[in-house]
Structures are given as C-alpha cells and as structure tokens.
Write a protein that holds these residues in place. Sequence first.
Motif, PDB file in Angstrom:
ATOM      1  N   VAL A 162     -21.572  67.009  50.255  1.00 45.77           N
ATOM      2  CA  VAL A 162     -21.299  65.839  49.844  1.00 45.77           C
ATOM      3  C   VAL A 162     -20.152  66.785  48.467  1.00 45.77           C
ATOM      4  N   TYR A 163     -19.031  66.203  48.715  1.00 51.09           N
ATOM      5  CA  TYR A 163     -17.991  66.775  48.032  1.00 51.09           C
ATOM      6  C   TYR A 163     -17.712  65.850  47.202  1.00 51.09           C
ATOM      7  N   TYR A 164     -17.308  66.222  45.542  1.00 51.07           N
ATOM      8  CA  TYR A 164     -17.052  65.544  44.131  1.00 51.07           C
ATOM      9  C   TYR A 164     -15.784  65.819  43.616  1.00 51.07           C
ATOM     10  N   CYS A 165     -14.829  65.525  42.904  1.00 55.99           N
ATOM     11  CA  CYS A 165     -13.462  66.154  42.474  1.00 55.99           C
ATOM     12  C   CYS A 165     -14.243  66.321  40.946  1.00 55.99           C
ATOM     13  N   SER A 166     -13.400  66.131  39.706  1.00 58.62           N
ATOM     14  CA  SER A 166     -13.851  66.143  38.416  1.00 58.62           C
ATOM     15  C   SER A 166     -12.719  66.109  37.696  1.00 58.62           C
ATOM     16  N   ALA A 167     -11.872  66.055  36.797  1.00 58.15           N
ATOM     17  CA  ALA A 167     -11.274  66.322  36.010  1.00 58.15           C
ATOM     18  C   ALA A 167     -11.569  66.467  34.192  1.00 58.15           C
ATOM     19  N   HIS A 168     -10.579  67.738  34.028  1.00 52.10           N
ATOM     20  CA  HIS A 168     -10.574  67.548  32.932  1.00 52.10           C
ATOM     21  C   HIS A 168      -9.492  66.995  31.948  1.00 52.10           C
ATOM     22  N   LEU A 169      -9.067  65.903  31.333  1.00 52.98           N
ATOM     23  CA  LEU A 169      -8.266  65.254  30.538  1.00 52.98           C
ATOM     24  C   LEU A 169      -7.677  64.709  29.654  1.00 52.98           C
ATOM     25  N   TYR A 170      -6.284  64.600  28.597  1.00 55.42           N
ATOM     26  CA  TYR A 170      -6.182  64.599  27.341  1.00 55.42           C
ATOM     27  C   TYR A 170      -6.219  62.538  27.174  1.00 55.42           C
ATOM     28  N   ASP A 171      -6.699  61.759  26.068  1.00 60.91           N
ATOM     29  CA  ASP A 171      -6.284  60.930  26.196  1.00 60.91           C
ATOM     30  C   ASP A 171      -5.216  60.722  24.872  1.00 60.91           C
ATOM     31  N   TYR A 172      -4.880  58.999  25.260  1.00 65.83           N
ATOM     32  CA  TYR A 172      -3.484  59.632  24.219  1.00 65.83           C
ATOM     33  C   TYR A 172      -3.687  59.480  22.516  1.00 65.83           C
ATOM     34  N   THR A 173      -4.938  60.065  22.203  1.00 64.80           N
ATOM     35  CA  THR A 173      -5.152  60.609  21.263  1.00 64.80           C
ATOM     36  C   THR A 173      -5.234  62.459  20.923  1.00 64.80           C
ATOM     37  N   ARG A 174      -4.973  62.499  22.314  1.00 63.79           N
ATOM     38  CA  ARG A 174      -4.967  64.195  22.848  1.00 63.79           C
ATOM     39  C   ARG A 174      -6.524  64.667  22.428  1.00 63.79           C
ATOM     40  N   SER A 175      -7.666  63.380  22.813  1.00 64.03           N
ATOM     41  CA  SER A 175      -8.604  64.218  22.932  1.00 64.03           C
ATOM     42  C   SER A 175      -8.670  64.794  24.008  1.00 64.03           C
ATOM     43  N   PRO A 176      -9.993  65.784  24.612  1.00 65.71           N
ATOM     44  CA  PRO A 176     -10.242  65.713  25.690  1.00 65.71           C
ATOM     45  C   PRO A 176     -11.249  65.277  26.319  1.00 65.71           C
ATOM     46  N   TYR A 177     -10.937  64.879  27.177  1.00 64.04           N
ATOM     47  CA  TYR A 177     -13.123  64.488  27.850  1.00 64.04           C
ATOM     48  C   TYR A 177     -12.148  64.650  28.886  1.00 64.04           C
ATOM     49  N   TYR A 178     -14.110  64.741  29.739  1.00 68.39           N
ATOM     50  CA  TYR A 178     -13.878  65.011  31.368  1.00 68.39           C
ATOM     51  C   TYR A 178     -14.262  63.339  31.886  1.00 68.39           C
ATOM     52  N   SER A 179     -13.924  63.661  33.119  1.00 67.70           N
ATOM     53  CA  SER A 179     -13.622  61.982  34.072  1.00 67.70           C
ATOM     54  C   SER A 179     -14.942  61.720  34.359  1.00 67.70           C
ATOM     55  N   PRO A 180     -15.933  60.775  35.031  1.00 74.00           N
ATOM     56  CA  PRO A 180     -16.683  60.482  35.136  1.00 74.00           C
ATOM     57  C   PRO A 180     -17.133  60.968  36.838  1.00 74.00           C
ATOM     58  N   TRP A 181     -17.934  60.992  37.893  1.00 73.57           N
ATOM     59  CA  TRP A 181     -18.122  61.295  39.201  1.00 73.57           C
ATOM     60  C   TRP A 181     -17.578  60.558  39.805  1.00 73.57           C
ATOM     61  N   GLY A 182     -16.355  61.262  40.690  1.00 74.77           N
ATOM     62  CA  GLY A 182     -16.065  59.546  41.560  1.00 74.77           C
ATOM     63  C   GLY A 182     -17.598  59.246  43.023  1.00 74.77           C
ATOM     64  N   GLN A 183     -17.336  58.577  43.858  1.00 71.11           N
ATOM     65  CA  GLN A 183     -18.307  58.480  44.676  1.00 71.11           C
ATOM     66  C   GLN A 183     -18.717  59.815  45.764  1.00 71.11           C
ATOM     67  N   GLY A 184     -17.551  60.838  45.750  1.00 65.22           N
ATOM     68  CA  GLY A 184     -17.927  61.806  46.435  1.00 65.22           C
ATOM     69  C   GLY A 184     -17.802  61.531  47.986  1.00 65.22           C
ATOM     70  N   THR A 185     -17.520  62.219  48.393  1.00 70.13           N
ATOM     71  CA  THR A 185     -16.580  62.043  50.688  1.00 70.13           C
ATOM     72  C   THR A 185     -17.905  63.717  51.226  1.00 70.13           C
ATOM     73  N   GLN A 186     -18.879  62.567  52.073  1.00 69.84           N
ATOM     74  CA  GLN A 186     -19.456  63.348  52.403  1.00 69.84           C
ATOM     75  C   GLN A 186     -18.740  64.328  53.886  1.00 69.84           C
ATOM     76  N   VAL A 187     -18.908  65.829  53.849  1.00 71.70           N
ATOM     77  CA  VAL A 187     -18.683  66.668  54.690  1.00 71.70           C
ATOM     78  C   VAL A 187     -19.991  67.712  55.830  1.00 71.70           C
ATOM     79  N   THR A 188     -19.766  67.191  56.743  1.00 66.75           N
ATOM     80  CA  THR A 188     -20.924  67.755  57.765  1.00 66.75           C
ATOM     81  C   THR A 188     -20.342  68.819  58.866  1.00 66.75           C
ATOM     82  N   VAL A 189     -20.146  69.834  59.442  1.00 60.73           N
ATOM     83  CA  VAL A 189     -20.256  70.938  59.646  1.00 60.73           C
ATOM     84  C   VAL A 189     -21.733  71.189  61.012  1.00 60.73           C
ATOM     85  N   SER A 190     -21.219  71.102  62.186  1.00 61.87           N
ATOM     86  CA  SER A 190     -22.033  70.974  62.840  1.00 61.87           C
ATOM     87  C   SER A 190     -22.482  70.864  63.938  1.00 61.87           C
ATOM     88  N   SER A 191     -22.808  71.612  65.410  1.00 63.27           N
ATOM     89  CA  SER A 191     -22.071  71.134  66.615  1.00 63.27           C
ATOM     90  C   SER A 191     -22.690  70.695  67.366  1.00 63.27           C
TER      91      SER A 191
END
Length: 121
Positions: free
Chosen positions: A92-121
């Motif tokens: 399962v592949y997830y993305c993440s983001a490091h952001l700044y809010d409007y006070t210029r404070s940094p924070y990390y995003s919550p995880w998304g739901q992810g997307t399944q990648v299956t490699v198989s013949s």
Amino acid sequence: QVRLVESGGGLVEPGGSLRLSCAASGSFFSINTMAWYRQAPGKQRELVASITSGGTINYSDSVKGRFTISRDNAKNTVYLQMSSLKPEDTAVYYCSAHLYDYTRSPYYSPWGQGTQVTVSS
C-alpha cells in the motif's frame, strides 16, 4: 487541516508501469516536502521517495532508477511514476506532506487512505 488523497494503484504484471497521484487539499500556507511511503504486509512503512518545494529529490536504493517522483506545486499534487515493477514492490502506497500553516508553523499531514499496488503475473 490538510487532507491527502492517493490514487492510481492497481494490479500490474512484473515489468509493467503505474503512475500514482496524491493531491493535498485544505487550509495551509505552503507545502515544503512531499513524499511517498509504502507498507507491505507484515513489514514496516518505508520511505520510497521525497521531493522538496525546490525540487531536491531522494530515492530509496530499492527503487532508484525505476521510480520517478515529481510534483505540480500549483496543484499541490505529487506523482510517482513506477516502471520495471517487481513483485517486491507490492504494497500500500501512502503520501505524506510537510507543510506550514498560516502562522508559519511547520507540521506533518495525517496519512491518507493509501492506494494498493500489486505486482503479479
């Protein structure tokens, strides 16, 4: 609060390709780094690739030369082009983001739901 939505996963044969997308939405000042992680069954989540707002890119050794990360800052979207896929890329592949809010404070995003990648013949 920011929300991340991943898409583009699926079933692909070994040697095939897929392109994942992750769009960030919500209220924030800016996004610094965006990254892709993956988690295979029974394994810890691992970093796959990351890209800063300035374009600095890092890849894990396991995907170097096969995966390409990119981003569209105007769309707050990060992409992962995956080529020469192997069964061990299955996860399962997830993305993440490091952001700044409007006070210029940094924070990390919550995880998304992810997307399944299956490699198989």
